[in-house]
Design a protein around this motif. Structure first.
Motif, PDB file in Angstrom:
ATOM      1  N   GLN A   7      -9.136  -0.471  -2.513  1.00 53.08           N
ATOM      2  CA  GLN A   7      -8.952  -1.887  -2.238  1.00 53.08           C
ATOM      3  C   GLN A   7      -7.468  -2.227  -2.189  1.00 53.08           C
ATOM      4  O   GLN A   7      -7.028  -3.051  -1.400  1.00 53.08           O
ATOM      5  N   TYR A   8      -6.690  -1.553  -3.041  1.00 50.56           N
ATOM      6  CA  TYR A   8      -5.239  -1.761  -3.055  1.00 50.56           C
ATOM      7  C   TYR A   8      -4.649  -1.535  -1.666  1.00 50.56           C
ATOM      8  O   TYR A   8      -3.889  -2.341  -1.156  1.00 50.56           O
ATOM      9  N   VAL A   9      -5.007  -0.425  -1.036  1.00 50.19           N
ATOM     10  CA  VAL A   9      -4.441  -0.105   0.266  1.00 50.19           C
ATOM     11  C   VAL A   9      -4.871  -1.118   1.306  1.00 50.19           C
ATOM     12  O   VAL A   9      -4.077  -1.584   2.115  1.00 50.19           O
ATOM     13  N   ARG A  10      -6.138  -1.480   1.312  1.00 51.55           N
ATOM     14  CA  ARG A  10      -6.618  -2.452   2.293  1.00 51.55           C
ATOM     15  C   ARG A  10      -5.901  -3.781   2.138  1.00 51.55           C
ATOM     16  O   ARG A  10      -5.510  -4.418   3.114  1.00 51.55           O
ATOM     17  N   GLU A  11      -5.690  -4.204   0.903  1.00 52.50           N
ATOM     18  CA  GLU A  11      -5.018  -5.477   0.677  1.00 52.50           C
ATOM     19  C   GLU A  11      -3.563  -5.416   1.111  1.00 52.50           C
ATOM     20  O   GLU A  11      -3.047  -6.341   1.723  1.00 52.50           O
ATOM     21  N   ARG A  12      -2.881  -4.315   0.787  1.00 52.18           N
ATOM     22  CA  ARG A  12      -1.474  -4.217   1.148  1.00 52.18           C
ATOM     23  C   ARG A  12      -1.299  -4.167   2.656  1.00 52.18           C
ATOM     24  O   ARG A  12      -0.371  -4.747   3.200  1.00 52.18           O
ATOM     25  N   LYS A  13      -2.203  -3.510   3.353  1.00 55.95           N
ATOM     26  CA  LYS A  13      -2.119  -3.476   4.807  1.00 55.95           C
ATOM     27  C   LYS A  13      -2.349  -4.864   5.383  1.00 55.95           C
ATOM     28  O   LYS A  13      -1.655  -5.304   6.302  1.00 55.95           O
ATOM     29  N   ALA A  14      -3.335  -5.578   4.832  1.00 51.17           N
ATOM     30  CA  ALA A  14      -3.666  -6.897   5.354  1.00 51.17           C
ATOM     31  C   ALA A  14      -2.517  -7.874   5.143  1.00 51.17           C
ATOM     32  O   ALA A  14      -2.218  -8.708   5.996  1.00 51.17           O
ATOM     33  N   GLU A  15      -1.846  -7.755   4.012  1.00 53.23           N
ATOM     34  CA  GLU A  15      -0.761  -8.679   3.710  1.00 53.23           C
ATOM     35  C   GLU A  15       0.514  -8.329   4.467  1.00 53.23           C
ATOM     36  O   GLU A  15       1.397  -9.171   4.619  1.00 53.23           O
ATOM     37  N   GLY A  16       0.608  -7.097   4.917  1.00 55.63           N
ATOM     38  CA  GLY A  16       1.823  -6.670   5.601  1.00 55.63           C
ATOM     39  C   GLY A  16       3.034  -6.691   4.704  1.00 55.63           C
ATOM     40  O   GLY A  16       4.150  -6.949   5.148  1.00 55.63           O
ATOM     41  N   ARG A  17       2.846  -6.371   3.407  1.00 53.97           N
ATOM     42  CA  ARG A  17       3.916  -6.527   2.441  1.00 53.97           C
ATOM     43  C   ARG A  17       4.840  -5.323   2.336  1.00 53.97           C
ATOM     44  O   ARG A  17       5.831  -5.364   1.623  1.00 53.97           O
ATOM     45  N   LYS A  18       4.506  -4.195   2.988  1.00 57.01           N
ATOM     46  CA  LYS A  18       5.423  -3.076   2.881  1.00 57.01           C
ATOM     47  C   LYS A  18       5.399  -2.234   4.144  1.00 57.01           C
ATOM     48  O   LYS A  18       4.473  -2.302   4.947  1.00 57.01           O
ATOM     49  N   ASP A  19       6.432  -1.462   4.298  1.00 53.53           N
ATOM     50  CA  ASP A  19       6.524  -0.513   5.401  1.00 53.53           C
ATOM     51  C   ASP A  19       5.571   0.632   5.098  1.00 53.53           C
ATOM     52  O   ASP A  19       5.738   1.346   4.107  1.00 53.53           O
ATOM     53  N   LEU A  20       4.573   0.814   5.922  1.00 48.69           N
ATOM     54  CA  LEU A  20       3.529   1.786   5.639  1.00 48.69           C
ATOM     55  C   LEU A  20       3.788   3.171   6.227  1.00 48.69           C
ATOM     56  O   LEU A  20       2.900   4.019   6.227  1.00 48.69           O
ATOM     57  N   ARG A  21       4.996   3.401   6.705  1.00 46.93           N
ATOM     58  CA  ARG A  21       5.345   4.735   7.199  1.00 46.93           C
ATOM     59  C   ARG A  21       5.759   5.632   6.028  1.00 46.93           C
ATOM     60  O   ARG A  21       6.535   5.208   5.170  1.00 46.93           O
ATOM     61  N   TYR A  22       5.220   6.846   6.000  1.00 48.66           N
ATOM     62  CA  TYR A  22       5.693   7.797   5.001  1.00 48.66           C
ATOM     63  C   TYR A  22       7.129   8.185   5.317  1.00 48.66           C
ATOM     64  O   TYR A  22       7.474   8.451   6.466  1.00 48.66           O
ATOM     65  N   PRO A  23       8.015   8.228   4.298  1.00 50.39           N
ATOM     66  CA  PRO A  23       9.420   8.571   4.535  1.00 50.39           C
ATOM     67  C   PRO A  23       9.603  10.027   4.943  1.00 50.39           C
ATOM     68  O   PRO A  23       8.729  10.864   4.734  1.00 50.39           O
ATOM     69  N   ALA A  24      10.770  10.309   5.484  1.00 50.08           N
ATOM     70  CA  ALA A  24      11.127  11.689   5.790  1.00 50.08           C
ATOM     71  C   ALA A  24      11.264  12.479   4.496  1.00 50.08           C
ATOM     72  O   ALA A  24      11.558  11.914   3.433  1.00 50.08           O
ATOM     73  N   ALA A  25      11.063  13.767   4.569  1.00 46.75           N
ATOM     74  CA  ALA A  25      11.166  14.620   3.391  1.00 46.75           C
ATOM     75  C   ALA A  25      12.617  14.705   2.914  1.00 46.75           C
ATOM     76  O   ALA A  25      13.542  14.789   3.728  1.00 46.75           O
ATOM     77  N   PRO A  26      12.842  14.677   1.619  1.00 48.35           N
ATOM     78  CA  PRO A  26      14.196  14.857   1.085  1.00 48.35           C
ATOM     79  C   PRO A  26      14.607  16.320   1.150  1.00 48.35           C
ATOM     80  O   PRO A  26      13.794  17.205   1.450  1.00 48.35           O
ATOM     81  N   ASP A  27      15.867  16.590   0.864  1.00 56.65           N
ATOM     82  CA  ASP A  27      16.326  17.978   0.771  1.00 56.65           C
ATOM     83  C   ASP A  27      15.538  18.686  -0.323  1.00 56.65           C
ATOM     84  O   ASP A  27      15.329  18.127  -1.408  1.00 56.65           O
ATOM     85  N   PRO A  28      15.099  19.910  -0.074  1.00 58.85           N
ATOM     86  CA  PRO A  28      14.284  20.623  -1.062  1.00 58.85           C
ATOM     87  C   PRO A  28      15.051  20.914  -2.355  1.00 58.85           C
ATOM     88  O   PRO A  28      16.272  21.072  -2.353  1.00 58.85           O
ATOM     89  N   LEU A  29      14.311  20.991  -3.446  1.00 60.20           N
ATOM     90  CA  LEU A  29      14.862  21.431  -4.713  1.00 60.20           C
ATOM     91  C   LEU A  29      14.994  22.949  -4.692  1.00 60.20           C
ATOM     92  O   LEU A  29      14.169  23.652  -4.110  1.00 60.20           O
TER      93      LEU A  29
END
Length: 295
Positions: A7-29
């Motif tokens: 339900q959290y995801v559905r609500e956040r998508k409906a509200e448009g409150r955040k950028d829903l793109r997964y970020p690029a990967a950081p430099d590996p450890l």
């Protein structure tokens, strides 16, 4: 495995409150670490990642495994299934403190605890969690059920000889008092530690572990940075609490275990220690608590 959007995801998508793109990967450890606490059953982002995709992305940047945390019967069963399906996952099973009053009102809390007891016996279950007290989302009318569930979970961790992951929100004194009164399990972890340096010292003196999430990078979280600096290195863990608490500079985007390097590098900077040295210590701490991921 079946993965259901929350339900959290559905609500956040409906509200448009955040950028829903997964970020690029950081430099590996260079030195692999482990995500102490995540909720990979919660699908997030415009293009949700499967369990395997989550773990593959994590492995590619040096996050070797994930402790999959739970909050109800369904997610606890999911955690055990995930840990059975992939050696990069270990399960933590529990009834979340905000769910305990819901089960209690339905007359099902004892049954729910009995299910957690059964799941805790599985060899891939290495922790009871997340359990504890939450006085932020649950009012006084639900506190009795929270205390009942918390004490029952403490007993289960001791019975099965496994760790316990604590959820503590606006309930620091009550959580510490309960642990002192009932007796904490040998391996007690404060997931997403939210106290200050004074509380961190109390926890360290008691032998507890403190797990720091992406919110340690937030501008308004000086208390967490102060706590980190006074915590003995052999008591520090790192986590995502994915899909929540995405670290700066990605705050507001979907969180995932592969983003751990951002938080770990920030922590190393705060502690003025090399990233490899901190990673070695945190990996050792994690394995000391939960045992081998491959076993």
């Amino acid at each position: 495995m079946t993965e259901n959007p929350s339900q959290y995801v559905r609500e956040r998508k409906a509200e448009g409150r955040k950028d829903l793109r997964y970020p690029a990967a950081p430099d590996p450890l260079t030195v692999p670490v482990y995500d102490n606490h995540a909720h990979l059953e919660i699908l997030d982002g415009d293009e949700p990642l499967s369990l395997t995709e989550q773990l593959d992305r994590a492995a590619a940047v040096g996050v070797a495994g994930v402790v999959q945390a739970s909050g109800d019967i369904e997610s606890s069963r999911w955690a055990v299934d995930a840990a059975s399906a992939d050696s990069r996952v270990l399960a933590a099973v529990a009834i979340h403190p905000n769910d305990a009053p819901v089960y209690a009102e339905a007359g099902q809390l004892d049954h729910a605890i009995s299910v957690i007891d059964e799941l805790a016996a599985h060899p891939r279950t290495r922790a009871i969690g997340e359990t504890g007290l939450d006085f932020f989302r649950t009012g006084p009318e639900g506190h009795a059920a929270q205390f009942e569930a918390f004490e029952a979970h403490i007993a289960l961790a001791k019975k099965h000889g496994i760790a316990m992951q604590i959820h503590d929100r606006d309930a620091h004194d009550a959580v510490l008092e309960t642990l002192a009164r009932v007796g904490a399990p040998e391996k007690t972890v404060f997931h997403c530690f939210s106290g200050d340096d004074a509380m961190a010292r109390i926890c360290a003196d008691a032998g507890y572990y403190l797990s720091f999430a992406g919110n340690v990078t937030f501008k308004n979280a000086q208390n967490l940075r102060d706590a980190l600096k006074v915590t003995p290195r052999d008591r520090i863990l790192v986590e995502t609490d994915a899909p929540f608490l995405t670290p700066v500079p990605l705050r507001g985007r979907p969180n995932a275990p592969y983003l751990i390097p951002h938080t770990l590098r920030f922590m190393a900077g705060e502690l003025d220690v090399g990233i490899d040295e901190l990673a070695v210590q945190i990996a050792a701490n994690t394995l000391r608590i939960y045992g081998s991921f491959s076993a």
